[in-house]
Scaffold this active site. Structure first.
Site, PDB file in Angstrom:
ATOM      1  N   LYS A  71      13.886   4.786   6.552  1.00 49.00           N
ATOM      2  CA  LYS A  71      14.599   5.929   5.980  1.00 49.00           C
ATOM      3  C   LYS A  71      13.698   7.164   5.862  1.00 49.00           C
ATOM      4  O   LYS A  71      14.106   8.268   6.206  1.00 49.00           O
ATOM      5  CB  LYS A  71      15.162   5.522   4.620  1.00 49.00           C
ATOM      6  CG  LYS A  71      15.869   6.605   3.833  1.00 49.00           C
ATOM      7  CD  LYS A  71      16.747   6.039   2.744  1.00 49.00           C
ATOM      8  CE  LYS A  71      16.115   4.914   1.975  1.00 49.00           C
ATOM      9  NZ  LYS A  71      14.911   5.305   1.214  1.00 49.00           N
ATOM     10  N   THR A  73      10.926   7.687   7.560  1.00 50.30           N
ATOM     11  CA  THR A  73      10.578   8.079   8.925  1.00 50.30           C
ATOM     12  C   THR A  73      11.685   8.946   9.537  1.00 50.30           C
ATOM     13  O   THR A  73      11.408   9.982  10.161  1.00 50.30           O
ATOM     14  CB  THR A  73      10.359   6.820   9.795  1.00 50.30           C
ATOM     15  OG1 THR A  73       9.305   6.044   9.221  1.00 50.30           O
ATOM     16  CG2 THR A  73      10.011   7.186  11.228  1.00 50.30           C
ATOM     17  N   ARG A  94       9.737  11.764  -2.136  1.00 46.64           N
ATOM     18  CA  ARG A  94       9.032  11.245  -3.304  1.00 46.64           C
ATOM     19  C   ARG A  94       7.582  10.933  -2.956  1.00 46.64           C
ATOM     20  O   ARG A  94       7.241  10.713  -1.800  1.00 46.64           O
ATOM     21  CB  ARG A  94       9.702   9.962  -3.808  1.00 46.64           C
ATOM     22  CG  ARG A  94      11.088  10.152  -4.384  1.00 46.64           C
ATOM     23  CD  ARG A  94      11.772   8.821  -4.594  1.00 46.64           C
ATOM     24  NE  ARG A  94      11.912   8.103  -3.334  1.00 46.64           N
ATOM     25  CZ  ARG A  94      11.997   6.783  -3.237  1.00 46.64           C
ATOM     26  NH1 ARG A  94      11.959   6.028  -4.312  1.00 46.64           N
ATOM     27  NH2 ARG A  94      12.130   6.213  -2.052  1.00 46.64           N
ATOM     28  N   LYS A 105       5.058  -3.684   0.469  1.00 48.21           N
ATOM     29  CA  LYS A 105       5.924  -2.724   1.157  1.00 48.21           C
ATOM     30  C   LYS A 105       5.139  -1.702   1.982  1.00 48.21           C
ATOM     31  O   LYS A 105       5.605  -1.187   2.984  1.00 48.21           O
ATOM     32  CB  LYS A 105       6.797  -2.003   0.120  1.00 48.21           C
ATOM     33  CG  LYS A 105       7.814  -1.038   0.702  1.00 48.21           C
ATOM     34  CD  LYS A 105       8.722  -0.501  -0.414  1.00 48.21           C
ATOM     35  CE  LYS A 105       9.725   0.499   0.138  1.00 48.21           C
ATOM     36  NZ  LYS A 105       9.094   1.773   0.512  1.00 48.21           N
ATOM     37  N   PHE A 301      15.586   3.027  -1.405  1.00 48.47           N
ATOM     38  CA  PHE A 301      16.310   1.812  -1.013  1.00 48.47           C
ATOM     39  C   PHE A 301      17.667   2.145  -0.397  1.00 48.47           C
ATOM     40  O   PHE A 301      17.818   3.171   0.258  1.00 48.47           O
ATOM     41  CB  PHE A 301      16.410   0.855  -2.195  1.00 48.47           C
ATOM     42  CG  PHE A 301      15.078   0.302  -2.630  1.00 48.47           C
ATOM     43  CD1 PHE A 301      14.276  -0.375  -1.724  1.00 48.47           C
ATOM     44  CD2 PHE A 301      14.618   0.473  -3.921  1.00 48.47           C
ATOM     45  CE1 PHE A 301      13.036  -0.874  -2.116  1.00 48.47           C
ATOM     46  CE2 PHE A 301      13.379  -0.028  -4.314  1.00 48.47           C
ATOM     47  CZ  PHE A 301      12.594  -0.701  -3.405  1.00 48.47           C
ATOM     48  N   PHE A 381      14.642   0.811  18.171  1.00 47.30           N
ATOM     49  CA  PHE A 381      13.577  -0.144  18.485  1.00 47.30           C
ATOM     50  C   PHE A 381      13.688  -0.495  19.971  1.00 47.30           C
ATOM     51  O   PHE A 381      14.776  -0.472  20.552  1.00 47.30           O
ATOM     52  CB  PHE A 381      13.715  -1.416  17.645  1.00 47.30           C
ATOM     53  CG  PHE A 381      13.228  -1.273  16.229  1.00 47.30           C
ATOM     54  CD1 PHE A 381      11.986  -1.770  15.855  1.00 47.30           C
ATOM     55  CD2 PHE A 381      14.000  -0.631  15.268  1.00 47.30           C
ATOM     56  CE1 PHE A 381      11.529  -1.643  14.543  1.00 47.30           C
ATOM     57  CE2 PHE A 381      13.556  -0.502  13.966  1.00 47.30           C
ATOM     58  CZ  PHE A 381      12.314  -1.011  13.597  1.00 47.30           C
TER      59      PHE A 381
END
Length: 556
Positions: A71, A73, A94, A105, A301, A381
């Site tokens: 997210k 990125t 953030r 993480k 998230f 990907f």
């Protein structure tokens, strides 16, 4: 293939004054932290508030999985792409917490060729904001215990102390502690607790405050305990507000850094979305809106956590009106939600994809409930097959969502141009009808039920006896008009992290409810979510080092 940190360390960064100049910021409005970081002055913020707003775009995602979604990125790459297309775009993010950096993480600076730099600084101490928040939090704790030790003139009931100490580290041994052991002069012996700094109410206060006056007003309202009559005792009562504000004087100022393509990035604040409200500061978002044509921001998230709180809490409090939402997904994560083991995610599996896409469907439905236009993007990907991509594209378009591939990890802004064009078209042609999903006047239990049923898809809500009692207490205290901040595991729409995809017929269990009176919201803890994480069996810290040349390695 180069790692994220290797790519970041090869970046050709501009002096931060040159990055600032791109958005009309003069050197006098910068407070330098070396060559590549600066805080933005209060004077600049006040002047900027007189300007019209640009467009506000929220980047969110499906529920996170071990396969990764990217997210941040995508947020960075999208902003770089918008700038390549001639838009004055600013990303507002953030700050990373040290806990995940040394845990499992990893950092939060983006990835590949869509990163914010200097990456090592951002992921470690940065400009010291988190240290200031930790110090302010623990000063209040020290003044509380000192007041009790010095005679307890406020009549604080030591069985009803609710303020916790904090530390920006995953340290499970500090979740439940006993303090004051030793001699009488060492303080009153009692049970105490630690939360991670990002879960501290002071983090929320800093992120929601619009200026120093607002910050001090919020700090003063923080409830630290109750007296023997059951009345709240606040930071103002302890005369701690001024000293806390002094510690936060610089931390309240947003930080300016840059992306790998030298576009401006404002990075400030960092509450977790699973245990706090999960958004960067109001000041960072607002100044990005005023200085740019398009402000791109993210919330932590999945949509059920970060986006819900951004739209129900932050936008409500700060009078922000988002114009569009980008929902990030990956083929791998969708197949994982469809029941595929992590080791088998590279293989094409349209059956699992069709099942797992129900998770994306629910997030799309939720954003539509807020009246916002949507662009869905697949973070690309190499293992994605054309058949899988076509399936997701056709599925999203059947739901009246724009769709684009984001190849920003490998190509930076160039790989985000398809997404950027779809977003621009959405901003120009699909109006926002944003509104929160519940009104201020709704009672606390109904707000919890609305989030649980409308956003998570739960059949209902159950409460522990203590949670039910506290809801009634807060209603009587006059806090019923506050929004609710739900603390929930991030991996599932439910409060059970093992229920993937789109679970149905489940019940959300609320085990604890407390008020963050300074932040201005009620917190409801669900399931087994923790406010102080622990380190994994093999923490990321074991891979991090500094070589003989002083270069940090192993940080990802």
């Amino acid at each position: 293939m180069k790692s994220d940190i290797e790519i970041a360390q090869e970046a050709k960064m501009l002096h931060i004054r040159d990055v600032a100049a791109k958005i009309g910021i003069e050197e006098d409005d910068l407070e330098f932290y070396g060559k590549y970081k600066a805080k933005l002055s209060d004077e600049l913020y006040e002047r900027a508030m007189q300007r019209p707003d640009g467009k506000l775009v929220l980047v969110t995602a499906i529920n996170p999985t071990p396969a990764g979604e990217g997210k941040t990125t995508v947020s960075v790459g999208l902003t770089q792409a918008l700038c390549r297309l001639g838009k004055n775009a600013i990303v507002a993010l953030r700050e990373p917490s040290l806990g995940p950096c040394f845990g499992v993480k990893g950092g939060a600076a983006g990835g590949g060729y869509a990163q914010v730099v200097p990456m090592e600084d951002l992921n470690l101490h940065f400009t010291g904001d988190f240290h200031a928040i930790t110090s302010a939090n623990n000063l209040l704790a020290a003044m509380l215990d000192n007041h009790i030790h010095q005679g307890n003139a406020l009549g604080i009931d030591t069985r009803q102390i609710v303020w916790k100490r904090c530390l920006d580290m995953n340290d499970r041994a500090l979740r439940n502690t006993v303090i004051g052991l030793g001699n009488k002069s060492d303080g009153f012996t009692r049970e105490d607790h630690f939360v991670i700094t990002v879960a501290s109410e002071i983090m929320a206060v800093l992120c929601l405050a619009q200026n120093m006056k607002d910050l001090k007003a919020r700090l003063g309202k923080i409830i630290v305990a109750y007296n023997y009559a059951g009345e709240p005792v606040t930071a103002d009562d302890l005369k701690a507000t001024g000293a806390m504000a002094a510690l936060l004087k610089d931390a309240i100022k947003p930080n300016l850094v840059q992306t790998l393509e030298n576009t401006p990035a404002i990075v400030h604040g960092g509450p977790f979305a699973n245990i706090a409200h999960g958004c960067n500061s109001v000041r960072a978002t607002k100044i990005a809106l005023k200085l740019g044509d398009i402000a791109v921001t993210e919330a932590g998230f999945g949509e059920d956590l970060g986006a819900e709180k951004f739209l129900n809490i932050k936008c409500r409090m700060a009078d922000l009106k988002p114009d569009a939402v980008v929902i990030v997904a990956t083929i791998k994560a969708l197949k994982y939600n469809g029941g595929v083991d992590k080791a088998a995610l590279k293989a094409e599996n349209l059956v699992a994809l069709e099942k797992g896409i129900e998770n994306l469907d629910k997030h799309i439905e939720n954003i539509k409930k807020f009246g916002l236009p949507i662009v869905v993007t697949l973070n690309a990907f190499e293992t994605d097959t054309q058949a899988e991509i076509d399936f997701v594209k056709e599925h999203c378009e059947s739901l009246d969502c724009e769709f684009a591939i984001a190849n920003v990890w490998a190509e930076g802004g160039k790989g985000g141009e398809e997404l950027a064009r779809k977003l621009i078209d959405t901003l120009e042609n699909k109006p926002s009808r944003y509104a929160p999903i519940y009104p201020d006047e709704m009672n606390i239990a109904d707000k919890i039920r609305t989030i649980a049923t409308e956003i998570y898809g739960a059949a209902g809500v159950t409460y522990s006896p203590e949670a039910a009692r506290m809801i009634l207490k807060f209603e009587k205290m006059g806090f019923s008009n506050m929004p609710v901040c739900m603390a929930k595991n991030q991996f599932s729409l439910s409060d059970n992290p093992l229920l993937l995809g789109r679970p149905k017929d489940f019940t959300i269990n609320v085990r604890e409810v407390y008020v963050n009176a300074g932040a201005g919201f009620i917190v409801a803890l669900t399931g087994s979510v923790l406010t102080m994480p622990g380190l994994p069996k093999v923490p990321a810290a074991e891979r991090i080092d500094v070589n003989e040349d002083g270069k940090i390695v192993g940080l990802f």
